[in-house]
Design an enzyme around this catalytic site. Structure first.
Site, PDB file in Angstrom:
ATOM      1  N   SER A   1       0.828  -1.201   0.000  1.00  0.00           N
ATOM      2  CA  SER A   1       0.000   0.000   0.000  1.00  0.00           C
ATOM      3  C   SER A   1       0.860   1.248   0.000  1.00  0.00           C
ATOM      4  O   SER A   1       1.987   1.242   0.474  1.00  0.00           O
ATOM      5  CB  SER A   1      -0.911   0.037   1.226  1.00  0.00           C
ATOM      6  OG  SER A   1      -1.649   1.239   1.215  1.00  0.00           O
TER       7      SER A   1
ATOM      8  N   LYS B   1      -4.748  -6.505   2.976  1.00  0.00           N
ATOM      9  CA  LYS B   1      -4.588  -5.358   2.075  1.00  0.00           C
ATOM     10  C   LYS B   1      -5.961  -4.926   1.555  1.00  0.00           C
ATOM     11  O   LYS B   1      -6.260  -3.729   1.472  1.00  0.00           O
ATOM     12  CB  LYS B   1      -3.663  -5.718   0.904  1.00  0.00           C
ATOM     13  CG  LYS B   1      -3.632  -4.672  -0.219  1.00  0.00           C
ATOM     14  CD  LYS B   1      -3.101  -3.358   0.253  1.00  0.00           C
ATOM     15  CE  LYS B   1      -3.034  -2.191  -0.691  1.00  0.00           C
ATOM     16  NZ  LYS B   1      -3.502  -2.186  -2.024  1.00  0.00           N
TER      17      LYS B   1
ATOM     18  N   GLU C   1     -10.102   2.376   3.997  1.00  0.00           N
ATOM     19  CA  GLU C   1      -9.768   3.623   3.292  1.00  0.00           C
ATOM     20  C   GLU C   1     -11.034   4.222   2.643  1.00  0.00           C
ATOM     21  O   GLU C   1     -11.272   5.428   2.736  1.00  0.00           O
ATOM     22  CB  GLU C   1      -8.700   3.284   2.241  1.00  0.00           C
ATOM     23  CG  GLU C   1      -8.314   4.377   1.277  1.00  0.00           C
ATOM     24  CD  GLU C   1      -7.379   3.810   0.191  1.00  0.00           C
ATOM     25  OE1 GLU C   1      -6.444   3.050   0.520  1.00  0.00           O
ATOM     26  OE2 GLU C   1      -7.583   4.121  -0.997  1.00  0.00           O
TER      27      GLU C   1
HETATM   28  P1  NDP Z   1      -0.636  -1.762 -14.194  1.00  0.00           P
HETATM   29  O1  NDP Z   1      -1.649  -2.358 -13.298  1.00  0.00           O
HETATM   30  O2  NDP Z   1      -1.039  -0.669 -15.092  1.00  0.00           O
HETATM   31  O3  NDP Z   1       0.014  -2.950 -15.053  1.00  0.00           O
HETATM   32  C1  NDP Z   1       0.956  -2.685 -16.072  1.00  0.00           C
HETATM   33  C2  NDP Z   1       2.031  -3.721 -16.064  1.00  0.00           C
HETATM   34  O4  NDP Z   1       1.467  -5.031 -16.251  1.00  0.00           O
HETATM   35  C3  NDP Z   1       3.014  -3.510 -17.183  1.00  0.00           C
HETATM   36  O5  NDP Z   1       4.293  -3.846 -16.726  1.00  0.00           O
HETATM   37  C4  NDP Z   1       2.515  -4.503 -18.237  1.00  0.00           C
HETATM   38  O6  NDP Z   1       3.521  -4.899 -19.156  1.00  0.00           O
HETATM   39  C5  NDP Z   1       2.132  -5.649 -17.358  1.00  0.00           C
HETATM   40  N1  NDP Z   1       1.226  -6.603 -17.993  1.00  0.00           N
HETATM   41  C6  NDP Z   1      -0.077  -6.414 -18.298  1.00  0.00           C
HETATM   42  N2  NDP Z   1      -0.580  -7.528 -18.871  1.00  0.00           N
HETATM   43  C7  NDP Z   1       0.423  -8.433 -18.918  1.00  0.00           C
HETATM   44  C8  NDP Z   1       0.521  -9.767 -19.389  1.00  0.00           C
HETATM   45  N3  NDP Z   1      -0.546 -10.410 -19.901  1.00  0.00           N
HETATM   46  N4  NDP Z   1       1.709 -10.389 -19.296  1.00  0.00           N
HETATM   47  C9  NDP Z   1       2.777  -9.759 -18.764  1.00  0.00           C
HETATM   48  N5  NDP Z   1       2.745  -8.501 -18.287  1.00  0.00           N
HETATM   49  C10 NDP Z   1       1.577  -7.845 -18.374  1.00  0.00           C
HETATM   50  O7  NDP Z   1       0.656  -1.289 -13.340  1.00  0.00           O
HETATM   51  P2  NDP Z   1       0.764  -0.565 -11.930  1.00  0.00           P
HETATM   52  O8  NDP Z   1       2.211  -0.377 -11.725  1.00  0.00           O
HETATM   53  O9  NDP Z   1      -0.148   0.603 -11.795  1.00  0.00           O
HETATM   54  O10 NDP Z   1       0.233  -1.657 -10.890  1.00  0.00           O
HETATM   55  C11 NDP Z   1       0.824  -2.938 -10.768  1.00  0.00           C
HETATM   56  C12 NDP Z   1       0.072  -3.734  -9.727  1.00  0.00           C
HETATM   57  O11 NDP Z   1       0.157  -3.052  -8.486  1.00  0.00           O
HETATM   58  C13 NDP Z   1      -1.417  -3.909 -10.001  1.00  0.00           C
HETATM   59  O12 NDP Z   1      -1.809  -5.197  -9.594  1.00  0.00           O
HETATM   60  C14 NDP Z   1      -2.055  -2.861  -9.139  1.00  0.00           C
HETATM   61  O13 NDP Z   1      -3.381  -3.197  -8.774  1.00  0.00           O
HETATM   62  C15 NDP Z   1      -1.122  -2.868  -7.949  1.00  0.00           C
HETATM   63  N6  NDP Z   1      -1.095  -1.644  -7.166  1.00  0.00           N
HETATM   64  C16 NDP Z   1      -1.118  -0.428  -7.755  1.00  0.00           C
HETATM   65  C17 NDP Z   1      -1.098   0.734  -7.010  1.00  0.00           C
HETATM   66  C18 NDP Z   1      -1.104   2.046  -7.672  1.00  0.00           C
HETATM   67  O14 NDP Z   1      -1.167   3.063  -6.953  1.00  0.00           O
HETATM   68  N7  NDP Z   1      -1.004   2.115  -8.992  1.00  0.00           N
HETATM   69  C19 NDP Z   1      -1.046   0.690  -5.535  1.00  0.00           C
HETATM   70  C20 NDP Z   1      -0.927  -0.619  -5.014  1.00  0.00           C
HETATM   71  C21 NDP Z   1      -0.982  -1.733  -5.798  1.00  0.00           C
HETATM   72  P3  NDP Z   1       3.746  -4.052 -20.537  1.00  0.00           P
HETATM   73  O15 NDP Z   1       4.594  -2.888 -20.143  1.00  0.00           O
HETATM   74  O16 NDP Z   1       4.471  -5.010 -21.417  1.00  0.00           O
HETATM   75  O17 NDP Z   1       2.403  -3.646 -21.025  1.00  0.00           O
END
Ligand code: NDP
Length: 474
Positions: A128, A182, A189
């Site tokens: 988080s 989480k 939240e």
């Molecule tokens: P995203 O959720 O936007 O995911 C993007 C990433 O996932 C990229 O690296 C992308 O690769 C990869 N991806 C998507 N589909 C596939 C696939 N089929 N195979 C391999 N790779 C794939 O990224 P975030 O950084 O925002 O979040 C990552 C995780 O963290 C999520 O689960 C989210 O819920 C969690 N999270 C996010 C928070 C936030 O504030 N954003 C806070 C806490 C947790 P490519 O570059 O090749 O497209």
């Protein structure tokens, strides 16, 4: 040179986590489905530490020391399964896959069980704090086996937020425990944000204050017992002026709250466990109501109260502070009860005090207040409800008159305050000597012969409602 840890999935969260590990002196293997992000990370931030960029999954796995620690930070759901399927065959018994995305705990349980059969550790880990947290120190909630925590915990504790030197990271419990807490964190939240929004609405509409004035009120509250990240950023948002129109920022934003789903998951899980998390549910429903413009438009002509009931209590501001604090206590009490219920249901043996400890910094609900929750569980590990702990009991008892005035003012003036009102109803429900549930049991017995228990003797009974209305043992 081999890497201590690897991160695959280098969007904003994964990139920042990788940088955080590197800044703490760990060699980090980095990988992403498309190499562009990997290259960008090393070009932009390579100077911050030692990164081992890998183009292929094989190269990535080969660059890790054993047991391998592979952090997955991709979109939750199918992408996570796809990445697990890609890496699992390349790993060896004893290696760890750490899913740091926002997975549903049921998925985590399924994945953990499947990977265990292949001798791999799967560690569903709640992270988080958004992107800033990931970079500067998040609150980290790892599940999985105790063995995996022994090998992984020290690295996670290194990059976690710290309070008085204590890391905001603890082994929560086995399999899905980390992702479960989480999820509840996010649910709490939602409740916190809804209550703050209601406080603002009351000060604005019943109190007649401007957003800028209310920002000052929140700043004052932030210095007191409500002190928290969410109160702090609320003051920031309320004092923002829109550059284009010169209006308060909050007045130019469309009033439809969106959601990504963890609040809804929390309520769904609570329904399955039979735990009344009404504070979180009201928050999810309030967002749903706001986000349904068609119904809102159709209902816009519904009449409000015939006469406004004055400007609320003598000191609305002080009353709202009390209502906010008391309702917040209820929302947390409910969330912690949900964690305890799940812990019992799934055999997780979660220490609720530990959760309060690791939420004190790094995460969105970080607050002074969590220290008191931690102390409450330290004093009494089996505490039935936070509401019966001395500190919280005194706070709610002291707040209740003001709380009731605020809920009454909201009702009289037609200002929706579902969070405040339902928290108060929950409080009154818990403390009631007798509940009308007895009548419900009577109704159930009448139409469905569902039987009831008596207050004066053991056993189950049924009344012959359609017959002579005599009572018979069930
Ligand atoms: P995203 O959720 O936007 O995911 C993007 C990433 O996932 C990229 O690296 C992308 O690769 C990869 N991806 C998507 N589909 C596939 C696939 N089929 N195979 C391999 N790779 C794939 O990224 P975030 O950084 O925002 O979040 C990552 C995780 O963290 C999520 O689960 C989210 O819920 C969690 N999270 C996010 C928070 C936030 O504030 N954003 C806070 C806490 C947790 P490519 O570059 O090749 O497209």
């Amino acid at each position: 040179e081999k890497a201590q840890i690897g991160v695959t999935g280098l969007a904003v969260m994964g990139r920042n986590l990788a940088r955080n590990f590197a800044r703490h002196g760990h060699t980090v293997a980095v990988h992403n489905r498309s190499y562009g992000r990997t290259k960008e990370l090393v070009e932009e931030f390579g100077h911050e530490g030692t990164f081992l960029p890998a183009e292929s999954a094989e190269e990535f796995v080969a660059s890790l020391e054993r047991p391998r620690r592979v952090v997955i930070m991709v979109k939750a759901g199918k992408p996570t399964d796809a990445v697990i399927d890609e890496f699992a065959p390349l790993l060896e018994p004893g290696d760890m896959i750490i899913d740091a995305g926002n997975a549903h705990f049921a998925d985590t349980r399924r994945r953990e069980a499947a990977l265990k059969e292949r001798g791999l550790h799967f560690v569903g880990t709640g992270v988080s704090g958004g992107e800033e947290g990931a970079l500067h120190g998040p609150s980290i909630m790892p599940g999985g086996s105790p063995e995996s925590y022994a090998a992984l915990g020290p690295l996670l504790e290194d990059i976690a937020a710290k309070v008085d030197g204590e890391p905001c990271c603890v082994h929560v419990g086995p399999d899905g425990a980390g992702h479960f807490v989480k999820m509840v964190h996010n649910g709490i939240e939602y409740a916190d944000m809804q209550l703050i929004a209601e406080a603002y609405d009351l000060l604005r509409r019943a109190g007649g204050h401007s957003p800028a004035e209310i920002a000052e009120v929140f700043r004052g509250w932030n210095a007191g017992r409500l002190g928290s990240y969410l109160i702090e950023i609320t003051a920031e948002v309320l004092s923002q002026t829109d550059a284009e129109t010169g209006k308060p920022f909050v007045d130019v934003v469309v009033d439809q709250a969106e959601q990504k789903g963890t609040g809804r998951w929390t309520v769904q899980a609570a329904l399955d466990l039979g735990v009344p998390v009404s504070g979180i549910a009201e928050a999810v429903f309030a967002r749903a109501l706001s986000g349904d413009p068609a119904v809102r438009q159709a209902a816009a002509g519904l009449p409000g109260p015939s006469a406004t009931a004055g400007a609320g209590g003598a000191d609305l501001q002080a009353d709202v502070e009390q209502a906010l604090f008391a309702s917040k206590i209820v929302a947390y009490a409910q969330g912690f009860q949900q964690i305890q219920a799940a812990s019992t249901e799934y055999g997780w043996d979660i220490d609720p005090g530990d959760m309060a400890k690791i939420w004190r910094d790094g995460c969105i609900i970080r607050a002074k207040f969590l220290d008191y929750i931690r102390k409450a569980y330290d004093k009494q590990p089996g505490l039935a409800s936070l509401l019966v702990d001395d500190y919280f009991l005194d706070a709610v008892a002291g707040a209740q008159d003001a709380w009731r005035r605020v809920v009454a003012t909201a009702a009289q003036q037609g200002i929706p305050a579902p969070g405040f009102a339902s928290a108060l109803a929950y409080y009154d429900g818990l403390r009631a000597e007798r509940l009308p549930a007895a009548l419900i049991q009577g109704q159930r017995d009448f139409f469905g012969a569902h039987t009831y228990h008596r207050v004066d003797k053991p056993g189950a009974f049924h009344t012959l409602w359609a017959g002579d209305r005599n009572e018979v043992p069930a």
